[in-house]
Design a protein around this motif. Structure first.
Motif, PDB file in Angstrom:
ATOM      1  N   UNK A   1       0.818  -1.211   0.000  1.00  0.00           N
ATOM      2  CA  UNK A   1       0.000   0.000   0.000  1.00  0.00           C
ATOM      3  C   UNK A   1       0.858   1.271   0.000  1.00  0.00           C
ATOM      4  N   UNK A   2       2.163   1.134  -0.164  1.00  0.00           N
ATOM      5  CA  UNK A   2       3.044   2.290  -0.199  1.00  0.00           C
ATOM      6  C   UNK A   2       2.956   3.030  -1.526  1.00  0.00           C
ATOM      7  N   UNK A   3       2.191   2.500  -2.462  1.00  0.00           N
ATOM      8  CA  UNK A   3       1.998   3.150  -3.755  1.00  0.00           C
ATOM      9  C   UNK A   3       0.540   3.001  -4.165  1.00  0.00           C
ATOM     10  N   UNK A   4       0.158   3.772  -5.159  1.00  0.00           N
ATOM     11  CA  UNK A   4      -1.206   3.746  -5.681  1.00  0.00           C
ATOM     12  C   UNK A   4      -1.108   3.510  -7.189  1.00  0.00           C
ATOM     13  N   UNK A   5      -1.863   2.559  -7.692  1.00  0.00           N
ATOM     14  CA  UNK A   5      -1.908   2.261  -9.119  1.00  0.00           C
ATOM     15  C   UNK A   5      -3.215   2.805  -9.668  1.00  0.00           C
ATOM     16  N   UNK A   6      -3.145   3.598 -10.739  1.00  0.00           N
ATOM     17  CA  UNK A   6      -4.353   4.226 -11.286  1.00  0.00           C
ATOM     18  C   UNK A   6      -4.187   4.480 -12.780  1.00  0.00           C
ATOM     19  N   UNK A   7      -5.299   4.732 -13.489  1.00  0.00           N
ATOM     20  CA  UNK A   7      -5.199   5.086 -14.909  1.00  0.00           C
ATOM     21  C   UNK A   7      -4.427   6.398 -15.094  1.00  0.00           C
ATOM     22  N   UNK A   8      -3.723   6.487 -16.207  1.00  0.00           N
ATOM     23  CA  UNK A   8      -2.963   7.701 -16.502  1.00  0.00           C
ATOM     24  C   UNK A   8      -3.922   8.873 -16.731  1.00  0.00           C
ATOM     25  N   UNK A   9      -3.458  10.060 -16.367  1.00  0.00           N
ATOM     26  CA  UNK A   9      -4.188  11.307 -16.606  1.00  0.00           C
ATOM     27  C   UNK A   9      -3.286  12.245 -17.397  1.00  0.00           C
ATOM     28  N   UNK A  10      -3.893  13.246 -18.010  1.00  0.00           N
ATOM     29  CA  UNK A  10      -3.149  14.217 -18.817  1.00  0.00           C
ATOM     30  C   UNK A  10      -1.975  14.820 -18.045  1.00  0.00           C
ATOM     31  N   UNK A  11      -2.189  15.118 -16.780  1.00  0.00           N
ATOM     32  CA  UNK A  11      -1.129  15.753 -15.998  1.00  0.00           C
ATOM     33  C   UNK A  11       0.044  14.811 -15.699  1.00  0.00           C
ATOM     34  N   UNK A  12      -0.082  13.539 -16.042  1.00  0.00           N
ATOM     35  CA  UNK A  12       1.004  12.567 -15.850  1.00  0.00           C
ATOM     36  C   UNK A  12       1.923  12.462 -17.066  1.00  0.00           C
ATOM     37  N   UNK A  13       1.521  13.056 -18.183  1.00  0.00           N
ATOM     38  CA  UNK A  13       2.268  12.863 -19.434  1.00  0.00           C
ATOM     39  C   UNK A  13       3.736  13.257 -19.324  1.00  0.00           C
ATOM     40  N   UNK A  14       4.028  14.425 -18.787  1.00  0.00           N
ATOM     41  CA  UNK A  14       5.426  14.874 -18.698  1.00  0.00           C
ATOM     42  C   UNK A  14       6.244  13.959 -17.794  1.00  0.00           C
TER      43      UNK A  14
ATOM     44  N   UNK B   1       4.251   8.923 -29.211  1.00  0.00           N
ATOM     45  CA  UNK B   1       3.265   8.922 -28.129  1.00  0.00           C
ATOM     46  C   UNK B   1       3.883   9.112 -26.752  1.00  0.00           C
ATOM     47  N   UNK B   2       5.191   9.004 -26.633  1.00  0.00           N
ATOM     48  CA  UNK B   2       5.850   9.137 -25.328  1.00  0.00           C
ATOM     49  C   UNK B   2       5.501  10.481 -24.682  1.00  0.00           C
ATOM     50  N   UNK B   3       5.306  11.508 -25.476  1.00  0.00           N
ATOM     51  CA  UNK B   3       5.012  12.834 -24.932  1.00  0.00           C
ATOM     52  C   UNK B   3       3.536  13.060 -24.625  1.00  0.00           C
ATOM     53  N   UNK B   4       2.670  12.168 -25.047  1.00  0.00           N
ATOM     54  CA  UNK B   4       1.233  12.335 -24.813  1.00  0.00           C
ATOM     55  C   UNK B   4       0.561  10.992 -24.562  1.00  0.00           C
ATOM     56  N   UNK B   5       1.087  10.301 -23.593  1.00  0.00           N
ATOM     57  CA  UNK B   5       0.626   8.951 -23.275  1.00  0.00           C
ATOM     58  C   UNK B   5      -0.866   8.903 -22.935  1.00  0.00           C
ATOM     59  N   UNK B   6      -1.366   9.884 -22.191  1.00  0.00           N
ATOM     60  CA  UNK B   6      -2.782   9.849 -21.799  1.00  0.00           C
ATOM     61  C   UNK B   6      -3.679   9.876 -23.028  1.00  0.00           C
ATOM     62  N   UNK B   7      -3.328  10.633 -24.031  1.00  0.00           N
ATOM     63  CA  UNK B   7      -4.116  10.700 -25.269  1.00  0.00           C
ATOM     64  C   UNK B   7      -3.954   9.412 -26.079  1.00  0.00           C
TER      65      UNK B   7
END
Length: 166
Positions: free
Chosen positions: A7-20, A46-52
């Protein structure tokens, strides 16, 4: 001493703010294993815009976050140039501080669940000699080495190939 509990980490879907953050992780981790230059995913646009890139149907990408910092990610997508029933495990990379926490095992489970949910019957991946810990994870997760690549990923720099029934 930092916690290494699951539980020391959280796994979640990528969001736009995660791209950088994910672009920086991919660009720092890949050269660590000699994966730079032509023929490697580091050069995928796509490396620069993974969420899209992973918002498309039959695509999914997840990140591992700890204390508000993205430490890695991984995803699935249809295998380019492959059978419609086959997906590819893609761009699964973690910063050193995420390794050894069980994050890879959790990420693998989440990606394979997403692949099953999308209706894929097999999952393929490509990797590179020297990524020994990753290869152990793949094998523990039910992947089996195959002799040659399948599909048309464009990653000619990879030299080790795996496939798994879902």
């Amino acid at each position: 001493m930092p916690s290494t509990a699951p539980d020391a980490y959280h796994l979640r879907p990528i969001r736009h703010e995660d791209d950088a953050a994910m672009a920086a992780i991919i660009r720092s981790v890949m050269p660590e294993f000699g994966a730079s230059g032509c023929g490697f995913a580091i050069n995928d646009p796509e490396v620069d815009w993974m969420s899209k890139a992973y918002a498309k149907p039959l695509h999914a990408y997840f990140v591992i976050e700890r204390d508000g910092q993205v430490l890695g990610g991984g995803g699935i997508a249809p295998l380019e140039g492959g059978e419609a029933s086959v997906c590819e495990l893609r761009k699964m990379y973690f910063l050193p501080q995420a390794r050894g926490l069980g994050a890879g095992t959790a990420m693998m489970a989440r990606c394979l669940d997403a692949a099953r949910d999308a209706g894929f019957q097999q999952c393929y991946l490509e990797t590179l000699t020297g990524m020994d810990a990753a290869m152990r994870l793949y094998e523990r997760s039910g992947f089996h080495r195959i002799d040659q690549p399948i599909g048309a990923t464009g990653h000619g720099g990879c030299n080790t190939f795996y496939l798994r029934d879902l």
